[in-house]
Design an enzyme around this catalytic site. Structure first.
Site, PDB file in Angstrom:
ATOM      1  N   ASP A  77       0.583  55.964 -60.620  1.00 54.95           N
ATOM      2  CA  ASP A  77       0.305  54.850 -59.710  1.00 54.95           C
ATOM      3  C   ASP A  77       0.609  53.558 -60.464  1.00 54.95           C
ATOM      4  O   ASP A  77      -0.026  53.278 -61.487  1.00 54.95           O
ATOM      5  CB  ASP A  77      -1.180  54.935 -59.316  1.00 54.95           C
ATOM      6  CG  ASP A  77      -1.653  53.755 -58.494  1.00 54.95           C
ATOM      7  OD1 ASP A  77      -0.919  52.747 -58.382  1.00 54.95           O
ATOM      8  OD2 ASP A  77      -2.781  53.833 -57.966  1.00 54.95           O
ATOM      9  N   ASN A 104      10.339  48.865 -58.497  1.00 58.62           N
ATOM     10  CA  ASN A 104      10.633  48.948 -57.069  1.00 58.62           C
ATOM     11  C   ASN A 104       9.426  49.244 -56.202  1.00 58.62           C
ATOM     12  O   ASN A 104       9.356  48.791 -55.061  1.00 58.62           O
ATOM     13  CB  ASN A 104      11.701  50.040 -56.862  1.00 58.62           C
ATOM     14  CG  ASN A 104      11.809  50.454 -55.406  1.00 58.62           C
ATOM     15  OD1 ASN A 104      12.397  49.730 -54.595  1.00 58.62           O
ATOM     16  ND2 ASN A 104      11.211  51.590 -55.053  1.00 58.62           N
ATOM     17  N   TYR A 177       1.582  40.850 -48.027  1.00 57.33           N
ATOM     18  CA  TYR A 177       2.931  41.243 -48.464  1.00 57.33           C
ATOM     19  C   TYR A 177       3.756  40.008 -48.876  1.00 57.33           C
ATOM     20  O   TYR A 177       4.385  39.978 -49.945  1.00 57.33           O
ATOM     21  CB  TYR A 177       3.629  42.010 -47.335  1.00 57.33           C
ATOM     22  CG  TYR A 177       4.975  42.572 -47.710  1.00 57.33           C
ATOM     23  CD1 TYR A 177       5.074  43.801 -48.349  1.00 57.33           C
ATOM     24  CD2 TYR A 177       6.146  41.872 -47.430  1.00 57.33           C
ATOM     25  CE1 TYR A 177       6.314  44.326 -48.704  1.00 57.33           C
ATOM     26  CE2 TYR A 177       7.387  42.385 -47.779  1.00 57.33           C
ATOM     27  CZ  TYR A 177       7.466  43.613 -48.411  1.00 57.33           C
ATOM     28  OH  TYR A 177       8.691  44.122 -48.762  1.00 57.33           O
TER      29      TYR A 177
HETATM   30  C1  BGC Z   1       9.890  44.498 -45.399  1.00 52.32           C
HETATM   31  C2  BGC Z   1      10.407  45.111 -44.123  1.00 52.32           C
HETATM   32  C3  BGC Z   1      11.108  44.052 -43.280  1.00 52.32           C
HETATM   33  C4  BGC Z   1      12.111  43.272 -44.098  1.00 52.32           C
HETATM   34  C5  BGC Z   1      12.715  42.108 -43.310  1.00 52.32           C
HETATM   35  C6  BGC Z   1      11.027  43.801 -46.089  1.00 52.32           C
HETATM   36  O1  BGC Z   1      10.621  43.288 -47.316  1.00 52.32           O
HETATM   37  O2  BGC Z   1       9.330  45.510 -46.226  1.00 52.32           O
HETATM   38  O3  BGC Z   1       9.332  45.682 -43.388  1.00 52.32           O
HETATM   39  O4  BGC Z   1      11.783  44.686 -42.199  1.00 52.32           O
HETATM   40  O5  BGC Z   1      11.496  42.760 -45.258  1.00 52.32           O
HETATM   41  O6  BGC Z   1      11.758  41.373 -42.593  1.00 52.32           O
END
Ligand code: BGC
Length: 279
Positions: A77, A104, A177
């Protein structure tokens, strides 16, 4: 070493990484899987890191070994310091050193801000950002210890951070994210500045929308794909191999003067497509 059949219709790869040792995190699915295979095709021995899905990892290992190079799978992990230190120790035992790290491994836990739990926040930051920090730290220790081996590469080591267009594009409903990838940008640039004087190159690849499990709902119906294509000037959803090839070249000596850069591989998603007809 490769045949056209190995390359999924792409030109056969040059052995750009011949004799090099690579580690790819999250290498049993999506972009990581394609990257591990591409590095193997380019002549590298490869550690296939994964956290769940041993069988898929072993399939990647077999595929890489079919190119005549070495590979093994290692479960760890990336957000667990002890497991990462253990993985690098095993790599040193089996391969002797590391030349290329592809940090990654990443995931999404999406929610609107007011619904997002602190667990969802931490999970994404821990894997996407802390995981890259831990792996980069361990790789850098070995790069610094060993230095440049001119017969292998002009640099003392290469780190490729897997970022995202969301290192610069804000993304509603995905604050954990987007924050993690914004963090990856500064992690990468700071490490590039800190490690550059030691002959170590740190760069990032920033994918746009790539056909992988992480974003399946964005492309797996024709309606969803049509919506997605509006955000991509080149009007094609990317394939994992688009990213894998970019990583391979970036990690090779062809890109030896590229330091602290982000290579956007996104079909133009970062070109403000909404302004093509307005503004
Ligand atoms: C995300 C995807 C998304 C893409 C463009 C990526 O970093 O993981 O879910 O489709 O960006 O928005």
């Amino acid at each position: 070493m490769t045949t056209p059949a190995d390359s999924g219709g792409r030109p056969a790869a040059l052995p750009l990484l011949r004799g090099q040792k690579a580690l790819v995190t999250g290498a049993n699915s999506g972009i990581g899987l394609a990257t591990a295979i591409a590095l193997g095709r380019a002549g590298a021995d490869v550690v296939v890191n994964y956290v769940f899905g041993r069988e898929a990892a072993e399939d990647v290992v077999s595929k890489i070994q079919s190119f005549g190079v070495r590979a093994f799978a290692h479960e760890a992990d990336v957000s667990d310091e002890g497991q990462i230190v253990g993985m690098f120790a095993r790599m040193m035992e089996e391969f002797g050193t590391i030349d290329v790290l592809v940090a990654n491994a990443g995931l999404q836990r999406d929610a609107a801000l007011t619904d997002m739990t602190v667990e969802q926040w931490h999970k994404v930051i821990d894997v996407n950002l802390t995981g890259q920090f831990l792996c980069a730290r361990e790789a850098a220790k070995e790069f610094l210890r060993r230095g440049v081996v001119p017969e292998v590469s002009r640099s003392a080591g290469k780190i490729v951070c897997m970022s995202s267009v969301h290192q610069i594009i804000p993304w509603s409903g995905h604050v954990n994210y987007a924050a993690s990838k914004g963090g990856v940008l500064m992690l990468m640039q700071t490490l590039a500045q800190e490690l550059g004087p030691h002959g170590i190159r740190v760069n990032a690849v920033a994918p746009g929308a790539i056909r992988t499990p992480i974003n399946r709902s964005a492309w797996d119906t024709p309606e969803a794909e049509q919506e997605l294509l509006k955000l991509i000037p080149y009007r094609r959803v990317g394939d994992p191999e688009d990213i894998a090839d970019a990583v391979t070249v970036l990690a090779s000596d062809l890109m030896d003067y590229v330091v602290g850069a982000t290579l956007y591989v996104d079909g133009g998603m970062t070109l403000f497509p909404g302004f093509a007809t307005g503004g």
